[in-house]
Design a protein around this motif. Structure first.
Motif, PDB file in Angstrom:
ATOM      1  N   SER A  45       0.823  -1.217   0.000  1.00  0.00           N
ATOM      2  CA  SER A  45       0.000   0.000   0.000  1.00  0.00           C
ATOM      3  C   SER A  45       0.853   1.261   0.000  1.00  0.00           C
ATOM      4  CB  SER A  45      -0.921   0.008   1.226  1.00  0.00           C
ATOM      5  OG  SER A  45      -0.157   0.034   2.426  1.00  0.00           O
ATOM      6  N   ARG A  46       2.191   1.085   0.135  1.00  0.00           N
ATOM      7  CA  ARG A  46       3.140   2.198   0.201  1.00  0.00           C
ATOM      8  C   ARG A  46       2.699   3.210   1.265  1.00  0.00           C
ATOM      9  NH1 ARG A  46       7.191   2.460  -3.382  1.00  0.00           N
ATOM     10  NH2 ARG A  46       7.462   4.703  -3.072  1.00  0.00           N
ATOM     11  N   SER A  47       2.399   2.652   2.428  1.00  0.00           N
ATOM     12  CA  SER A  47       1.998   3.489   3.559  1.00  0.00           C
ATOM     13  C   SER A  47       2.947   3.274   4.725  1.00  0.00           C
ATOM     14  CB  SER A  47       0.565   3.165   3.986  1.00  0.00           C
ATOM     15  OG  SER A  47       0.472   1.797   4.391  1.00  0.00           O
ATOM     16  N   VAL A  48       3.039   4.284   5.571  1.00  0.00           N
ATOM     17  CA  VAL A  48       3.937   4.229   6.723  1.00  0.00           C
ATOM     18  C   VAL A  48       3.168   4.662   7.966  1.00  0.00           C
ATOM     19  CG1 VAL A  48       5.987   5.264   7.798  1.00  0.00           C
ATOM     20  CG2 VAL A  48       6.022   4.665   5.367  1.00  0.00           C
ATOM     21  N   LYS A  49       3.366   3.927   9.048  1.00  0.00           N
ATOM     22  CA  LYS A  49       2.792   4.293  10.339  1.00  0.00           C
ATOM     23  C   LYS A  49       3.899   4.414  11.371  1.00  0.00           C
ATOM     24  CE  LYS A  49      -1.849   2.301   9.926  1.00  0.00           C
ATOM     25  NZ  LYS A  49      -2.813   1.351  10.531  1.00  0.00           N
ATOM     26  N   ALA A  50       3.840   5.473  12.149  1.00  0.00           N
ATOM     27  CA  ALA A  50       4.755   5.658  13.275  1.00  0.00           C
ATOM     28  C   ALA A  50       3.900   5.726  14.528  1.00  0.00           C
ATOM     29  CB  ALA A  50       5.577   6.938  13.114  1.00  0.00           C
ATOM     30  N   ALA A  51       4.148   4.805  15.462  1.00  0.00           N
ATOM     31  CA  ALA A  51       3.325   4.711  16.680  1.00  0.00           C
ATOM     32  C   ALA A  51       1.833   4.685  16.320  1.00  0.00           C
ATOM     33  CB  ALA A  51       3.634   5.874  17.623  1.00  0.00           C
ATOM     34  N   ASN A  52       1.502   3.892  15.265  1.00  0.00           N
ATOM     35  CA  ASN A  52       0.125   3.683  14.806  1.00  0.00           C
ATOM     36  C   ASN A  52      -0.518   4.916  14.170  1.00  0.00           C
ATOM     37  OD1 ASN A  52      -0.170   0.914  15.493  1.00  0.00           O
ATOM     38  ND2 ASN A  52      -0.386   1.500  17.638  1.00  0.00           N
ATOM     39  N   LYS A  53       0.282   5.916  13.834  1.00  0.00           N
ATOM     40  CA  LYS A  53      -0.239   7.101  13.158  1.00  0.00           C
ATOM     41  C   LYS A  53       0.335   7.173  11.747  1.00  0.00           C
ATOM     42  CE  LYS A  53      -1.048   9.910  17.303  1.00  0.00           C
ATOM     43  NZ  LYS A  53      -0.753  11.198  17.974  1.00  0.00           N
ATOM     44  N   GLU A  54      -0.520   7.492  10.781  1.00  0.00           N
ATOM     45  CA  GLU A  54      -0.088   7.585   9.393  1.00  0.00           C
ATOM     46  C   GLU A  54       0.904   8.727   9.218  1.00  0.00           C
ATOM     47  OE1 GLU A  54      -0.782   5.721   6.794  1.00  0.00           O
ATOM     48  OE2 GLU A  54      -2.405   4.449   7.552  1.00  0.00           O
ATOM     49  N   VAL A  55       1.961   8.453   8.442  1.00  0.00           N
ATOM     50  CA  VAL A  55       2.951   9.474   8.120  1.00  0.00           C
ATOM     51  C   VAL A  55       2.991   9.625   6.604  1.00  0.00           C
ATOM     52  CG1 VAL A  55       5.367  10.177   8.299  1.00  0.00           C
ATOM     53  CG2 VAL A  55       4.323   8.848  10.153  1.00  0.00           C
ATOM     54  N   GLU A  56       2.755  10.833   6.122  1.00  0.00           N
ATOM     55  CA  GLU A  56       2.756  11.092   4.686  1.00  0.00           C
ATOM     56  C   GLU A  56       4.181  11.317   4.193  1.00  0.00           C
ATOM     57  OE1 GLU A  56       0.238  10.913   2.633  1.00  0.00           O
ATOM     58  OE2 GLU A  56      -1.215  10.456   4.216  1.00  0.00           O
ATOM     59  N   LEU A  57       4.614  10.490   3.253  1.00  0.00           N
ATOM     60  CA  LEU A  57       5.965  10.610   2.705  1.00  0.00           C
ATOM     61  C   LEU A  57       5.898  10.794   1.188  1.00  0.00           C
ATOM     62  CD1 LEU A  57       7.880   7.732   4.572  1.00  0.00           C
ATOM     63  CD2 LEU A  57       7.658  10.127   5.257  1.00  0.00           C
ATOM     64  N   THR A  58       6.911  11.478   0.650  1.00  0.00           N
ATOM     65  CA  THR A  58       7.039  11.541  -0.798  1.00  0.00           C
ATOM     66  C   THR A  58       7.545  10.193  -1.306  1.00  0.00           C
ATOM     67  OG1 THR A  58       9.333  12.273  -0.756  1.00  0.00           O
ATOM     68  CG2 THR A  58       7.628  13.982  -0.612  1.00  0.00           C
ATOM     69  N   THR A  59       7.539  10.017  -2.609  1.00  0.00           N
ATOM     70  CA  THR A  59       8.012   8.763  -3.192  1.00  0.00           C
ATOM     71  C   THR A  59       9.457   8.479  -2.806  1.00  0.00           C
ATOM     72  OG1 THR A  59       6.516   8.985  -5.070  1.00  0.00           O
ATOM     73  CG2 THR A  59       8.399   7.524  -5.356  1.00  0.00           C
ATOM     74  N   ILE A  60      10.313   9.488  -2.906  1.00  0.00           N
ATOM     75  CA  ILE A  60      11.728   9.283  -2.577  1.00  0.00           C
ATOM     76  C   ILE A  60      11.903   9.021  -1.086  1.00  0.00           C
ATOM     77  CG2 ILE A  60      13.976  10.433  -2.425  1.00  0.00           C
ATOM     78  CD1 ILE A  60      13.440  11.675  -5.131  1.00  0.00           C
ATOM     79  N   GLU A  61      11.172   9.751  -0.249  1.00  0.00           N
ATOM     80  CA  GLU A  61      11.271   9.525   1.196  1.00  0.00           C
ATOM     81  C   GLU A  61      10.845   8.101   1.552  1.00  0.00           C
ATOM     82  OE1 GLU A  61      10.281  14.201   2.253  1.00  0.00           O
ATOM     83  OE2 GLU A  61       8.774  12.643   2.592  1.00  0.00           O
ATOM     84  N   PHE A  62       9.764   7.626   0.926  1.00  0.00           N
ATOM     85  CA  PHE A  62       9.308   6.255   1.169  1.00  0.00           C
ATOM     86  C   PHE A  62      10.381   5.251   0.757  1.00  0.00           C
ATOM     87  CE2 PHE A  62       7.353   2.246   0.083  1.00  0.00           C
ATOM     88  CZ  PHE A  62       6.425   2.034   1.090  1.00  0.00           C
ATOM     89  N   ASP A  63      10.956   5.432  -0.434  1.00  0.00           N
ATOM     90  CA  ASP A  63      11.974   4.502  -0.920  1.00  0.00           C
ATOM     91  C   ASP A  63      13.217   4.526  -0.037  1.00  0.00           C
ATOM     92  OD1 ASP A  63      10.272   3.816  -2.964  1.00  0.00           O
ATOM     93  OD2 ASP A  63      11.227   5.093  -4.466  1.00  0.00           O
ATOM     94  N   LEU A  64      13.577   5.710   0.435  1.00  0.00           N
ATOM     95  CA  LEU A  64      14.711   5.824   1.362  1.00  0.00           C
ATOM     96  C   LEU A  64      14.434   5.050   2.650  1.00  0.00           C
ATOM     97  CD1 LEU A  64      15.780   9.589   1.106  1.00  0.00           C
ATOM     98  CD2 LEU A  64      17.290   7.620   0.757  1.00  0.00           C
ATOM     99  N   LEU A  65      13.258   5.286   3.222  1.00  0.00           N
ATOM    100  CA  LEU A  65      12.917   4.618   4.482  1.00  0.00           C
ATOM    101  C   LEU A  65      12.878   3.105   4.304  1.00  0.00           C
ATOM    102  CD1 LEU A  65      12.144   4.868   7.433  1.00  0.00           C
ATOM    103  CD2 LEU A  65       9.753   5.118   6.740  1.00  0.00           C
ATOM    104  N   GLN A  66      12.313   2.640   3.201  1.00  0.00           N
ATOM    105  CA  GLN A  66      12.284   1.200   2.949  1.00  0.00           C
ATOM    106  C   GLN A  66      13.699   0.627   2.890  1.00  0.00           C
ATOM    107  OE1 GLN A  66       9.773  -0.157  -0.285  1.00  0.00           O
ATOM    108  NE2 GLN A  66      11.097  -1.924  -0.677  1.00  0.00           N
ATOM    109  N   TYR A  67      14.591   1.317   2.203  1.00  0.00           N
ATOM    110  CA  TYR A  67      15.978   0.856   2.083  1.00  0.00           C
ATOM    111  C   TYR A  67      16.653   0.817   3.444  1.00  0.00           C
ATOM    112  CZ  TYR A  67      20.618   0.383  -0.114  1.00  0.00           C
ATOM    113  OH  TYR A  67      21.863  -0.052  -0.513  1.00  0.00           O
ATOM    114  N   PHE A  68      16.413   1.850   4.266  1.00  0.00           N
ATOM    115  CA  PHE A  68      16.998   1.876   5.606  1.00  0.00           C
ATOM    116  C   PHE A  68      16.448   0.731   6.468  1.00  0.00           C
ATOM    117  CE2 PHE A  68      17.582   6.723   5.156  1.00  0.00           C
ATOM    118  CZ  PHE A  68      18.887   6.569   4.722  1.00  0.00           C
ATOM    119  N   MET A  69      15.134   0.503   6.386  1.00  0.00           N
ATOM    120  CA  MET A  69      14.526  -0.529   7.224  1.00  0.00           C
ATOM    121  C   MET A  69      14.950  -1.926   6.787  1.00  0.00           C
ATOM    122  SD  MET A  69      10.705   1.080   7.876  1.00  0.00           S
ATOM    123  CE  MET A  69      10.190  -0.196   9.043  1.00  0.00           C
TER     124      MET A  69
END
Length: 233
Positions: free
Chosen positions: A146-170
């Motif tokens: 779904s290309r979604s991110v939650k921090a402490a169960n709250k949705e966090v809106e990320l850009t495409t690059i920010e999402f890809d960066l976070l995925q790579y880090f995780m």
């Protein structure tokens, strides 16, 4: 999923004591209730992983209690009853129970059935998580489908690059990722400079900053970045 807290609901104290002894030998925390009122009180106060439920009880019986529990919770339920007919077993399972055991079973067999249910549910949850392709570190969760991110169960809106960066880090939690590796993975070219990487990482950090329970993106000077779980004080 591992069962930790188990509730036994039965108006026969000797059965509760016997089952408690066997379950505690397997390192489960055991709670007990003699009727539906006590059971519902415990369900509202304790995070229970499994309920072992008798049918014949004074007042609200086990069938009715199971139905009430299912309106509020998906906690695994095992009926442990003197009723042996197929009709009773079918009724219990239809109401939402996960297993039905006749009281003539030995305590060892009952414990074995609890463990089997624990394994079965754990396997189901693992497969469901794998099928959703969810990455999680501390209270940070990233759903790749779904290309979604939650921090402490709250949705966090990320850009495409920010999402890809976070995925790579995780995907590489704890490992140092160089600027060169990040550029190759995210931009797939040699044109993007280190400054661009720093800007996008800074924006990602800013969006995660309000959440103290998520991992930190640490700068490794002159090298790149590293995703690390926060130290617990």
């Amino acid at each position: 999923m591992s069962f930790r807290n188990i509730l036994i609901v039965d108006d026969h104290i000797e059965i509760i004591q016997l089952m408690t002894d066997f379950l505690e030998m397997e390192n489960y925390n055991v709670y007990s209730a003699k009727n539906a009122k006590e059971a519902e009180s415990l369900l509202s106060q304790v995070k229970l992983d499994c309920v072992i439920l008798d049918i014949m009880m004074p007042g609200i019986d086990g069938f009715a209690l199971c139905k009430r529990i299912r309106k509020e919770s998906e906690v695994p339920i095992i009926f442990l009853s003197a009723y042996q007919t197929d009709a009773d077993k079918i009724r219990g399972l239809t109401l939402g129970a996960d297993d039905y055991i006749v009281k003539t079973a030995s305590p060892s067999e009952i414990v074995a059935r609890v463990k089997a249910l624990e394994r079965r549910i754990g396997m189901y949850l693992r497969k469901a998580k794998e099928s959703q392709r969810v990455l999680s570190v501390d209270q940070l969760e990233l759903n790749q489908d779904s290309r979604s991110v939650k921090a402490a169960n709250k949705e966090v809106e990320l850009t495409t690059i920010e999402f890809d960066l976070l995925q790579y880090f995780m995907e590489n939690e704890g490992n140092v990722l160089t600027y060169e590796q990040i550029i190759e993975r995210i931009w797939n070219d040699e044109v993007t400079g280190f400054h661009s990487v720093r800007v996008h990482v800074a924006n990602l950090r800013e969006k995660l900053a309000p959440f103290s329970s998520v991992p930190e993106i640490k700068t490794v000077r002159s090298v790149g970045y590293q995703l690390l779980k926060r130290a617990r004080g």
